[in-house]
Design an enzyme around this catalytic site. Structure first.
Site, short mmCIF file in Angstrom:
data_model
loop_
_atom_site.label_atom_id
_atom_site.label_comp_id
_atom_site.label_asym_id
_atom_site.label_seq_id
_atom_site.Cartn_x
_atom_site.Cartn_y
_atom_site.Cartn_z
N ASP A 468 1.00 -1.17 0.09
CA ASP A 468 0.07 -0.07 0.09
C ASP A 468 0.93 1.18 -0.09
O ASP A 468 2.18 1.06 0.53
CB ASP A 468 -0.70 0.03 1.30
CG ASP A 468 -1.91 -0.97 1.26
OD1 ASP A 468 -2.21 -1.42 -0.02
OD2 ASP A 468 -3.01 -0.68 2.05
N ASP A 793 -8.99 -5.39 2.21
CA ASP A 793 -7.83 -5.99 1.78
C ASP A 793 -7.99 -7.50 2.27
O ASP A 793 -6.80 -8.23 1.82
CB ASP A 793 -6.66 -5.50 2.21
CG ASP A 793 -6.34 -3.98 1.79
OD1 ASP A 793 -6.70 -3.69 0.87
OD2 ASP A 793 -6.02 -3.27 2.46
#
Length: 1168
Positions: A468, A793
């Site tokens: 990320d 996620d």
């Protein structure tokens, strides 16, 4: 055991409840039965019994706004009456249970039997004992008192077995303890937000009591049961309790029931806690399972509160496909632990970790070799003795001599078993465990909280990291640095006076009201520090902007408290914006909106001018704004956020559920550029990764220009290189065919060059990870690590080989799906994890190199010695001591080497690199040659060199000879010095490099040396040692030191010349094929079977086919999911992985084949 504690716990609560029931308006029982209702039933029940949720709050003596008073006595009383919010864990295994488990080892059992037989025979004195004519070798027979010492050998073997068992048990015990420590640490770190005495505080989950008002928000995992009081757009994923995959919408009037262990997928709100611990829904299921801590030992799940069957069933449900499996879940868990354990074995959680696969294979190869050698040894000894006694010397077999002969045979048997014990590297599992446990402990210091042990070793093989951006590569401390307000683009924060008052008021309101009220900016902890940001960091950045404009957001919020907000559209990955509707004093409505600028601007049809008046905002104005304002901001690496508003008339009231109409026709107030600076240590960390052969990819929800700018700052991309930066839409267009299906070939064209994926949804992330893992584009299978923090996620974290969750910014759901939690959210901690992972791998290799040298030498010495002199020069007890130091101590010493930066200078090993490389093979054989040469020299001419009596051909109970003691001592000395050589496995010259950084290693080498002195000088009969003179000691040490010199000689020989050396412990491509594919082809034959004869193979094939047919018929009868049948089919196919079964593959497969069809489908998954 667990369920005892639970029921006590329970009855205690019952007793208390009856006595205290009067103090609160509702009893534990009432609340419990209330929480078992769902949906409308519950609403009706609440209406009938209590009136409404407010009334329940009153009965529980709590206020929906102010919460509990929070006095110690009140909290204590609540705990007394309604119980505490924790579920008593299952008792850990006691030390004795662990000892018992360690005793189950086959070789140890054989040794114990041999030792007991030996003991028994030594106490048995038959009358014929005195008759000289029994056996030839009896010649120079017993000195006085020596005969009595016959029991010592047996006793000594038993003693050493006890040592081995205790060491193993202690290791297991300390591992368990570490795990529990980790567990409780995870639990203590888990906090939840509640309101007490009007203050919003975070308390540990275990402190929550009935009556608490808890604030819940997107991404939380609910810690207790409760009733929804107020909030907006709350959607809950209850699949962990009900198996329903759809998200459930909660509202005060339709379905206010919130259950522990479920996940908040959207929205926010408040709930009043009505049941905690064993009385909550999760707790009740737990109690049914007898505190089913089944999962607990296997995975240190996060927070005992949440795991339980809930999680077990959830993770299993994820792994089984199809809705049928979903519904079957709860039933299966209720069958209790056994079915669970077996199913676990069969579920393919990620493939066996690389190291485990290689080790299992190697251990089996070595074990087989050892078995053959020991059998041959015993046969040769027995034959030689019988031929020599009965044929050559023509002795008759006299009945009174039988015990004497039996004693000889037992002695031969013990020698054989000893060879086997030395050959089997039982230190291997130990070394792996120690190495992993040690790494995990040390990784805590490097901010890696490892939840699944094998993740730490898999990380060493990682070839790709998908990271990320926000918070991982950047500091996650957002600050607004540019703004576009009233037709002016300010490159720094504008002066408050330069902004029109109307615009200013709108701006402050839009930011203060339209953000989570849990987000705040608090004064710095230290003088002169930065203000603390609490809550959503982007919102903190915006609130900071309001404060920089010298305005106060708190005042606005106190005017418009959270309860008064009319409707909230919370942020989610689909909307990419957040909106809040409020009712103005004149009964009309105003909606404030904020979100990603390109998305919100598309919905704007007006924009505020410098005078604070709205003017028309046409598509072409928008395009110009994107070019002039947004792109330049993004190219500086700023995230752009647009803030807007819209007014609605009071009547007719708009249809709030029709989002497309509501979130439209906005008026743009301003666009701000938020900077999230790159963490200073990240570029260096990424450079290390690239040098170590790991590709770093950035997957982010940000706009592509921002993402590219940050990627360049981090060094993920270097201008002028050949790389791809794609947006999610474009990525999807490229990987899907006309029908919209994802094609692996298309992904293979993209991923090798892809470095940045921007504006990506969680599904894109999952698709990318899956695409890279499944790719056959490279000759090595890619091993992918993924970082994630959001609830969405989860799938990508689960799919990846190693999932990293953010400890600070991460939601509970992300942590639950992950393998490692980064406690500081920092990318450079991932690099540390890579270093530790590679270190684990190298430690195991070092240990193997050392272990195998010892094994080769000891086995050959025992074997040839036995064949030539009828007696192994190394006695059983000595062998066991060698085995103990070489296995247990060496595994401690070599497995605890600290990692060095140099580990990051090489490429990842990959799945098909053998455990034992050519260099290691060269070292093993080289040192074995040196040791064997010296030992055999000592064995056959040693007595002449040292002028001592020869120890060869000694009678049965003769005293220990100096000759054999010297051999034993030299052998151990050589091992000690070779242990130092084993510290390097890539052919380095300086084996002492960094030796003092590892105190454990030094301690163990010195300690072993000291014990060796004691054994030789004072060991006497049990260890078959005679005390040695100083000069003899010097010679032993001198020969040992020769190992170091010889190591240098070996290092000089170029490995490339030694083509004939084989590597060992490699995972072939065939074993790489995941089981699912194997299942499709019933004719696939596994390794164990391949080694059997052709005829047997056909027999297996037939059985397999019949079995599958029966399974299919049964499955359809019972209507279970077809997956089950396939999975059970694999249990036969995958026997190669199961070491225990290898000794008798035919029996195992048969029993499988015969037992599967008859058992019931849910349990049948447990065969094999």
């Amino acid at each position: 055991m667990g369920d005892m504690t639970n029921s006590d716990f329970y009855s205690k609560n019952q007793r208390n409840e009856s006595s205290h029931g009067g103090e609160f308006g509702c009893t534990l029982e009432e609340l419990r039965s209330l929480m078992e209702l769902r949906g409308t039933e519950a609403v009706v029940k609440i209406k009938e019994t209590y009136g409404d949720t407010e009334a329940i709050c009153r009965r529980l003596k709590t206020s929906p706004v102010e919460g509990l008073p929070g006095t110690a006595s009140d909290l204590e009383k609540r705990k007394q009456i309604f119980g505490q919010n924790f579920i008593p864990p299952k008792k850990p295994k006691t030390f004795l249970q662990l000892v018992w488990e360690a005793l189950q080892d086959v070789t140890l059992i054989i040794l114990e039997i041999a030792a007991i037989i030996s003991l028994g025979l030594s106490f048995y004195h038959p009358p014929g004992e005195s008759s000289e004519g029994c056996a030839t070798a009896q010649a120079g027979a017993e000195d006085e008192g020596e005969a009595e010492a016959g029991w010592i050998e047996g006793a000594a073997i038993l003693l050493s077995v006890i040592c081995v068992v205790l060491v193993t048990a202690f290791n297991d015990w300390s591992k368990e303890k570490q795990f529990r420590g980790l567990q409780s640490r995870i639990e203590q770190e888990q906090k939840f937000t509640v309101v007490r005495a009007s203050q919003v505080v975070q308390i540990p989950v275990a402190e929550i009591v009935v009556g608490d008002i808890a604030q819940i928000k997107y991404g939380d995992l609910l810690p207790a049961d409760g009733l929804f009081i107020q909030g907006n757009d709350l959607k809950i994923d209850e699949s962990s309790l009900t198996g329903e995959s759809d998200q459930v919408r909660k509202s005060v009037d339709k379905d206010p029931m919130l259950l522990s262990g479920t996940h908040v997928m959207e929205g926010s709100g408040r709930m009043v806690v009505t049941a905690v611990g064993v009385n909550s829904q999760t707790g009740i299921i737990f109690t049914l399972l007898g505190a089913g801590g089944e999962e607990e030992e296997k995975k240190d799940k996060k927070g005992k509160m949440q795991d339980g069957t809930v999680d077990a069933s959830q993770s299993k449900a994820k792994q089984q496909d199809g809705a049928a499996a979903m519904e079957m879940q709860p039933l299966k868990s209720a069958e209790g632990g056994d079915a669970d354990d077996k199913k676990k074995a069969n579920m393919h959680k990620k493939e066996k970790s690389v190291l485990q696969g290689k080790l299992t294979k190697l251990a089996v190869q070595i074990g087989k070799a050892g078995l053959v050698m020991s059998a041959i040894t015993v046969i040769i000894l027995v034959l030689y003795f019988t031929v020599d006694t009965f044929v050559v010397n023509k002795k008759p077999w006299l009945p009174e001599c039988t015990p004497v002969y039996v004693q000889y045979f037992v002695k031969f048997f013990i020698i054989g078993v000893t060879v086997l014990v030395v050959a089997v590297p039982e230190g291997l599992p130990l070394a792996v465990t120690i190495s992993l446990a040690y790494s995990v402990k040390k990784m805590m210091k490097d901010n890696n909280l490892v939840r699944h042990l094998d993740a730490c070793e898999t990380m060493g093989n990682a070839t790709a990291i998908c990271s990320d951006k926000t918070g991982t590569l950047t500091t996650n401390r957002m600050t607004v640095v540019q703004a576009y307000i009233g037709d002016v683009h300010y490159k720094e924060i504008p002066e408050p006076s330069s902004i029109n008052a109307k615009t200013m008021e709108l701006l402050v309101h839009a930011i203060a009201i339209n953000s989570a009220y849990t987000t705040k900016i608090l004064p710095p902890e230290k003088e002169g520090g930065l203000p603390r940001q609490v809550g959503n960091k982007t919102e903190c950045g915006l609130l900071g902007f309001v404060m920089d404009l010298k305005q106060d957001y708190e005042a606005v919020r106190s005017q418009m408290p959270e309860e008064k907000l009319y409707k909230v559209y919370t942020f989610n990955s689909v909307r990419k914006s957040m909106s809040t509707v409020i009712k103005l004093p004149d009964e009309s409505f105003r909606m404030y909106s904020k979100g990603a600028s390109e998305i919100v601007l598309k919905k704007c049809c007006k924009i505020l001018t410098g005078a604070g008046e709205p003017r028309v905002f046409r598509p072409r104005d928008r395009d110009e704004m994107v070019k002039k304002v947004i792109e330049p901001m993004a190219c500086d690496g700023l995230r752009t956020i647009c803030v807007g508003y819209r007014d609605f008339p009071s009547s007719p009231e708009p249809d709030w559920d029709n989002e497309n109409d509501i979130l439209n026709d906005l008026t743009c107030i301003c666009v701000v550029g938020i900077e999230d600076p790159v963490r200073p240590e990240v570029p260096e960390a990424i450079r290390k990764c690239q040098r170590a052969g790991i590709t770093v990819r950035m997957v982010t929800g940000d706009n592509i220009n921002t993402a590219r700018a940050i990627a360049i700052k981090c060094g993920i991309i270097h201008p002028g290189e050949d790389f791809l930066c794609l947006e999610g839409k474009e990525f999807n267009r490229r990987i899907r065919n006309e029908k919209g299906e994802i094609e692996q070939e298309r992904i293979d064209k993209i991923w090798p060059k892809l470095r940045v994926l921007a504006r990506s949804s969680p599904t894109d992330k999952h698709t990318l990870v899956k695409g890279i893992i499944d790719s056959t584009h490279t000759e090595q299978r890619q091993v992918v690590a993924v970082t994630g923090d959001g609830t969405n996620d989860g799938p990508a974290l689960k799919k990846a080989d190693v999932g990293f969750a953010m400890g600070i910014a991460g939601t509970d759901v992300a942590k639950e799906a992950s393998d490692i939690i980064l406690t500081d959210d920092n990318f450079s901690s991932i690099v540390k994890a890579v270093m530790w992972g590679r270190n684990v791998y190298d430690s195991i290799s070092k240990f193997l190199q050392f272990q195998l040298t010892v094994n080769v030498v000891a086995v050959i010495v025992a074997f040839t010695g036995a064949c030539i002199t009828q007696d192994s020069p190394l006695k059983a007890v000595q062998m066991l001591w060698v085995n103990l130091i070489m296995d247990t101590f060496a595994s401690l010493a070599l497995a605890t080497e600290p990692p060095t930066e140099s580990l990051l200078l090489r490429k990842p090993y990959g799945r098909n690199k053998p455990l034992i490389s050519r260099t290691m093979m060269k070292n093993i054989l080289g040192h074995a040659v040196y040791q064997l040469t010296l030992i055999f020299t000592l064995l056959f001419v040693g007595e002449k060199m040292f002028q001592i009596d020869s120890g060869r051909n000694a009678p049965l109970h003769s005293p220990p000879s100096e000759h054999y003691t010297i051999i034993f001592n030299t052998f151990v000395m050589m091992q000690l010095f070779n242990e130092i050589n084993a510290r390097k496995i890539h052919g380095e010259r300086n084996v002492f490099d960094g030796i003092f950084r590892n105190p454990i290693f030094c301690t163990i080498v010195l300690g072993t040396f000291a014990i060796q002195i004691v054994i030789v000088q004072f060991g006497g009969k049990p260890f078959s040692c005679a005390p040695l003179q100083l000069d003899q000691w010097m010679w032993c040490i001198f020969i040992g030191l020769g190992e170091l010199v010889w190591g240098q000689v070996i290092a000089t020989i170029p490995t490339s010349r030694l083509k004939f050396l084989k590597e060992a412990g490699r995972l072939t491509q065939k074993e790489e094929i995941p089981e699912e594919e194997l299942n499709e082809d019933v004719e696939e034959i596994d390794h164990a079977e391949r080694e059997l004869r052709r005829g047997q193979i056909l027999w297996f094939r037939g059985l397999n086919r019949i079995q599958t047919q029966i399974e299919v018929v049964n499955t359809f009868k019972s209507g279970a999911s077809f997956q089950g049948a396939l999975r059970r089919q694999s249990s036969v196919t995958s026997q190669s992985q199961d070491v225990a079964n290898l000794s008798s593959p035919s029996r195992v497969s048969l029993s499988n084949a015969l037992s599967s069809p008859t058992s019931l489908p849910p349990a049948a998954a447990g065969q094999g």
